[in-house]
Design a protein around this motif. Structure first.
Motif, PDB file in Angstrom:
ATOM      1  N   LEU A  40       0.834  -1.204   0.000  1.00  0.00           N
ATOM      2  CA  LEU A  40       0.000   0.000   0.000  1.00  0.00           C
ATOM      3  C   LEU A  40       0.868   1.254   0.000  1.00  0.00           C
ATOM      4  CD1 LEU A  40      -2.649  -1.059   2.659  1.00  0.00           C
ATOM      5  CD2 LEU A  40      -2.836  -1.187   0.192  1.00  0.00           C
ATOM      6  N   THR A  41       2.116   1.107   0.442  1.00  0.00           N
ATOM      7  CA  THR A  41       3.041   2.237   0.415  1.00  0.00           C
ATOM      8  C   THR A  41       4.341   1.771  -0.225  1.00  0.00           C
ATOM      9  OG1 THR A  41       3.887   1.653   2.583  1.00  0.00           O
ATOM     10  CG2 THR A  41       2.116   3.259   2.519  1.00  0.00           C
ATOM     11  N   ALA A  71       3.870   0.308  -4.672  1.00  0.00           N
ATOM     12  CA  ALA A  71       2.443   0.439  -4.391  1.00  0.00           C
ATOM     13  C   ALA A  71       1.643   0.989  -5.565  1.00  0.00           C
ATOM     14  CB  ALA A  71       2.251   1.335  -3.168  1.00  0.00           C
ATOM     15  N   ALA A  72       2.336   1.657  -6.507  1.00  0.00           N
ATOM     16  CA  ALA A  72       1.619   2.292  -7.617  1.00  0.00           C
ATOM     17  C   ALA A  72       0.709   1.290  -8.315  1.00  0.00           C
ATOM     18  CB  ALA A  72       2.609   2.886  -8.606  1.00  0.00           C
ATOM     19  N   GLY A  73      -0.557   1.634  -8.493  1.00  0.00           N
ATOM     20  CA  GLY A  73      -1.498   0.747  -9.164  1.00  0.00           C
ATOM     21  C   GLY A  73      -2.004  -0.333  -8.231  1.00  0.00           C
ATOM     22  N   SER A 119      -1.991  -0.664  -5.117  1.00  0.00           N
ATOM     23  CA  SER A 119      -2.668  -0.279  -3.874  1.00  0.00           C
ATOM     24  C   SER A 119      -4.166  -0.119  -4.082  1.00  0.00           C
ATOM     25  CB  SER A 119      -2.059   1.007  -3.329  1.00  0.00           C
ATOM     26  OG  SER A 119      -2.277   2.063  -4.236  1.00  0.00           O
ATOM     27  N   LYS A 120      -4.632  -0.148  -5.334  1.00  0.00           N
ATOM     28  CA  LYS A 120      -6.069   0.017  -5.578  1.00  0.00           C
ATOM     29  C   LYS A 120      -6.817  -1.308  -5.590  1.00  0.00           C
ATOM     30  CE  LYS A 120      -5.953   4.183  -8.297  1.00  0.00           C
ATOM     31  NZ  LYS A 120      -6.204   4.713  -9.636  1.00  0.00           N
TER      32      LYS A 120
END
Lengths: 288, 420, 336
Positions: free
Chosen positions: B47-48, B52-54, B56-57
């Protein structure tokens, strides 16, 4: 040829960033581990303004100004109160700042990569079918060159610069002579953070884009550059930046990207074993 | 006495944290994490941090779908609680958080744990504790080892299958051209290349990158030098964008054929910014409906769920992925029946036969724990990613690449899979 | 407190921990085991950085060395004790090599070199991926624990057994002549040299000792995780180790113990505190920010670290010899 220009252009950015580290080191004897995170924060501010107004240059100015302010605030609110009985305390506080800034940016902007636009085309000029360098690369060279010259003028030709050097070199004596030492420290931090912001604005368009962690690797390379050049030498940091940039580019191109960190380590070992204070250290000045 | 005092405080502190955190856990049922009214499951996701890019969703989207199901009565009267743990893509942290989920929170199952290096490290632990380990979010072939890890199931198309399908398309439409490869320096790149070379034979030139060095200038320079006309990328989205951008910078414009992992057009457009038109003509493949296709009934369903339960987050392909995972999990729960046990759930997944948003079937069967069986090709046209042709399926070995012609099913009326 | 008393305290402390593993639920026991593994590393690091004044940002890489050595030896069929011995030997050798270079360097230059060591781990594992299997790493095939002992208890006992040995040996080492030499070199190299202390020798030795401790700690991590991969030893691990010993209290083994506890407890606490808040972007980021704020506040409020805080101060005049003689000269050197 392409590798050379690619390396020089990244090296210029490392040089600017290393310069920012050197500025703070000379003034406060703290290696500012939060430099990367601070630069990213100001770049977010800059690109937000660019996106809102449609003007790259307004955003650019905002990022640099944000750098000045963030640097000053960091010094006034946090760094000033660090207990200097151990040099490590400053390091730990800076690392704490990194976490706060990265966490904060993540909360505000999320962990996605955001585009970082370049003000000039990144299409390279080609000479005889070989791509050399782009307008953006030229902009990078120009910006870094101007900053280096301005800083050199500031420190050698102006009263303020002289006072800053005095405040860093002999704070107690300077204070007796009427120099506003604490003000000079704040100014030093502000300037350094602004230079860091500039480096951030220059490097982010060439990488993956804006992200809370976007400058982590740039920080490592730049710190290496500063160490290679010698942390007390501004010229050293610029040359160190160019050397590290070129090395990374050549090694990735000819040997593969995975080997690059090993090459950097070897460079450091070779340089530091020869000159333990970096290439441009004034020899023996630091022994007890 | 300083030391003794310190030691005692440390112990007191540890004891105190233990005392105040032993409230969780299931009651009234012998199966961990399952009560008459609740099913507790968990996941580990970055998530961090840089990874995390993308990604984390994904988990929030899954959670949104579970909330939708819960609001409509849950599954067999049980509401699903989804506990999302941040592991920052660091395998050591994954160890910690998965143990916390299993040993302390006593989750019923781990769902959609993300990442090859991260999840590989907890396979043995989950097996020892007999925790179902469903729908791992990665295309590694490690999840499909029913004999060694009977509780672990994949979800993504594996990279070799994908490589074969993409390569087949290249072979058919770009015959005689010089095909090259740039891949991530791990299983993702290696498995992809293996699939590609099964179809095309050795590629003309191959390069690799590491995520810790966001500069692919040297690699793209080498591919240009080699005269490549088609470049196949096994890259994560950031590096796809970087590769395309860097290539354009040096005046190198080959046909890009990109793994599904790194071809989410929304992400690419955002990364490239003003240079987004460079994605025009990009070939990729996927096995789930695209978020940009509002005519698809599944996208309509997911949009509705997303608006109601996902705090206004944008519905992108990552969110579609998260919801598809959640849908498949609800299907599995329905199939496992009211008397829910861990063995029952695994048996239900192995029984297979799930039909959902996917364009191809999931393969789950007694001796097969791999996820989706194939992909359909897509192309970027007019700034939109659209599917063309029919989906293909194949295996990760010498099997042929064959067209899959069964039309996809529509979602059930209320958007929740029925009990079977 | 005399040396014998200190050792008695260490033994008693470890004994209490082992008793705790018998009553704690499995996850707490696993956390205790992690604390034990971290303790081996922080104890060694605090001797190097606190007592000898050498800052290392590369201890994560030394841990990785220990972890990979253990993984490779175990997978080659060696018994666990032999694998630990191998991990110890290999990290000692690597520590000696880095230490030889480090002894010539001061302050940030040493930091720069060790930082480069820290980031080289993933590069080495992917350059020699035939041995180290790149980013994916190796799994460690361990024998199940003997008898009715649970896996977590077995891991905790191994970790704390190792921690006991490390702590006692370190205490014996720093309580004696070597400890005085370490501090003498840290405080004033010229004076130390005049007093007949081999400066370079002491520095290299300090690095070797602390590398060996890091190797043991890393090997324990391989046992705890039953796998090793470069992602588990990122640069941030090395930085967190330094943060831990400074916040715990630089230069004392009690401080190292506090640091090890914090490394495990703080992220968990930050996560628990924020758990009730349900908002997507806060997830993960809020604990991170809280963690950072805690670090800054602790550093500003208690620069001596936690171990220097003593509610039962017996006399305001009696200060620990460490704060009096230890910390200030560090500053002197850094400004020289």
């Amino acid at each position: 040829m392409f590798l050379t220009f690619d390396g020089l252009s990244r090296g210029a950015v490392y040089a600017a960033f290393a310069l920012a580290l050197v500025l703070i080191w000379r003034a406060t004897r703290i290696v500012n581990f939060a430099q990367g995170a601070m630069a990213v924060a100001t770049a977010y501010a800059g690109f937000e303004v660019s996106a809102a107004t449609g003007s790259y240059w307004l955003g650019f100015a905002v990022a640099i100004a944000a750098g000045l302010i963030l640097g000053a605030v960091t010094e006034r609110v946090v760094m000033r109160f660090v207990d200097h009985s151990s040099p490590l305390n400053g390091v730990v506080v800076a690392l704490g700042l990194v976490l706060v800034i990265q966490g904060g940016l993540g909360m505000i902007f999320g962990s996605e990569f955001r585009p970082a636009e370049a003000p000039f085309s990144r299409d390279a000029f080609t000479v005889g079918g070989v791509a050399l360098l782009s307008r953006f690369d030229l902009f990078v060279f120009a910006a870094v060159g101007i900053v280096v010259v301005l800083l050199a003028l500031l420190f050698t030709r102006t009263h303020t610069g002289l006072r800053m050097r005095a405040a860093a070199f002999a704070p107690d004596v300077s204070r007796l002579l009427g120099v506003n030492v604490s003000g000079m420290l704040t100014l030093g931090w502000a300037l350094a953070a602004a230079v860091g912001s500039l480096a951030g604005m220059l490097v982010l368009p060439t990488e993956l884009g804006l992200h809370p962690n976007a400058m982590d690797i740039v920080f490592v390379s730049s710190f290496t550059a500063a160490v290679v050049g010698g942390l007390d030498s501004a010229i050293g940091s610029v040359l160190g930046g160019l050397i590290v940039g070129l090395l990374l580019s050549y090694v990735s191109g000819y040997l593969g990207a995975t080997v690059a960190p090993i090459a950097v380590l070897i460079l450091l070992v070779v340089v530091l074993l020869g000159r333990p204070g970096g290439l441009f250290s004034r020899s023996a000045a630091r022994t007890v | 006495m300083k030391r003794l005092w310190s030691v005692l405080t440390v112990i007191a502190l540890a004891a105190a944290t233990t005392a105040c955190s032993e409230s969780g856990g299931g009651s009234g049922s012998s199966t961990p994490g399952v009560t008459d009214t609740e099913i507790l499951i968990g996941t580990h996701m970055p998530l961090t941090g840089p990874a995390a890019a993308g990604y984390s969703k994904i988990a929030p989207a899954s959670k949104a779908y579970f909330d939708y199901v819960n609001a409509n009565g849950g599954v067999h009267g049980r509401k699903i609680t989804y506990k999302i743990m941040d592991d920052t893509y660091n395998p050591a942290t994954t160890q910690q958080v998965v143990r916390e989920l299993v040993l302390q929170d006593k989750v019923f199952a781990v769902l959609n744990g993300l990442g090859t290096p991260t999840h590989t490290g907890v396979l043995d632990f989950l097996k020892t504790n007999r925790v179902p380990d469903l729908f791992v979010a990665s295309g590694s072939r490690s999840w499909n080892q029913p004999d060694k890890y009977p509780g672990t199931f994949g979800f993504n198309v594996d990279y070799t299958v994908e490589g074969k399908i993409l390569a087949t398309h290249v072979k058919e439409t770009q015959a005689g051209k010089k095909v090259c490869f740039l891949g991530q320096d791990d299983d993702f790149g290696k498995d992809s290349l293996a699939g590609i070379e099964k179809i095309l034979g050795p590629v003309a030139a191959k390069q690799s990158y590491v995520t810790s060095n966001p500069n692919v200038g040297p690699q793209m320079g080498a591919l240009k030098q080699a005269g490549c006309q088609v470049v196949m990328l096994a890259t994560v989205p950031g590096f796809t964008a970087l590769s395309i951008g860097t290539a354009a910078k040096i005046g190198f414009k080959p046909q890009f054929v990109v793994s599904q992992v790194g071809a989410d057009l929304g992400t690419l457009t955002k990364s490239l910014g003003a240079a987004a038109p460079l994605t025009e003509g990009l070939i990729s493949a996927n096995y789930l409906p695209l978020a940009t296709d509002p005519a698809n009934p599944w996208i309509q369903l997911f949009t509705k769920v997303n608006t109601q339960y996902n705090a206004g987050a944008e519905l992108d392909n990552n969110a579609v992925y998260g919801m598809s995972v959640a849908y498949l999990f609800v299907q599995s729960l329905q199939s496992a029946g009211k008397d829910l046990t861990r063995d029952g759930l695994i048996a239900a997944v192995e029984k297979g036969g799930f039909q959902g948003p996917g364009l191809v079937p999931v393969r789950f069967a007694k001796g097969d724990h791999s996820g989706y069986a194939g992909e359909q090709l897509s192309k970027v046209e007019g700034g939109k990613q659209i599917y063309f042709g029919t989906p293909y399926t194949t295996d990760d070995d010498a099997g042929a690449v064959t067209a899959y012609t069964t039309a996809p099913v529509a979602p059930p009326q209320n958007g929740i899979p029925a009990a079977s | 407190m005399s040396g014998k008393m200190k050792i008695a305290t260490i033994v008693a402390g470890v004994a209490v921990v082992v008793v705790l593993t018998l009553v704690f639920p499995p996850f707490r026991t696993y956390q205790l085991a992690t604390v034990g593994a971290y303790l081996c590393v922080t104890a060694g690091l605090t001797v190097l950085t606190g007592l000898n004044g050498q800052l290392s940002l590369g201890h994560g890489a030394l841990m990785a060395t220990g972890a990979y050595t253990l993984a490779l030896s175990v997978n080659a069929g060696w018994p666990l004790t032999a694998a630990f011995a191998a991990a110890l030997v290999v990290t000692t050798v690597i520590g000696g090599v880095v230490g030889l270079a480090a002894a010539r360097l001061r302050g940030p230059y040493l930091a720069g070199l060790t930082l480069a060591v820290a980031v080289v781990v993933p590069a080495i594992t992917s350059t020699f991926d035939g041995t180290f299997n790149s980013d994916q790493g190796l799994s460690v095939a361990l024998e199940p624990p003997p008898g009715t002992v649970t896996v977590e208890q077995w891991q905790a006992w191994l970790a704390w057994g190792a921690a006991l040995i490390v702590l006692v040996l370190l205490q014996l080492l720093i309580g004696g002549r070597f400890g005085r030499e370490l501090k003498a070199v840290r405080d004033d190299e010229t004076a130390a040299r005049l007093a007949g202390v081999g400066v370079a020798r002491t520095q290299v030795l300090a690095f070797v000792v602390s590398a060996a401790c890091a190797g043991i700690g890393g090997a324990l991590f391989a046992v705890l995780a039953q796998s090793v991969s470069p992602g588990a030893f990122p640069l941030s691990l090395s930085l967190f180790l330094v943060m831990a010993i400074v916040i715990g209290g630089l230069g004392s083994l009690a401080g190292a113990a506090w640091g090890a506890v914090l490394l495990v407890a703080l992220p968990a606490l930050a996560h628990t505190v924020t758990e009730g808040i349900d908002a997507q972007r806060l997830e993960g980021n809020l604990p991170l920010a809280l963690f950072g704020v805690t670090l800054i506040v602790v550093m500003l409020a208690a620069p001596g670290g936690i171990a220097a805080l003593r509610p039962f101060k017996r006399s305001p005049f009696k200060r620990s010899p460490f704060t009096k003689a230890g910390l200030r000269p560090l500053r002197k050197r850094s400004k020289a």
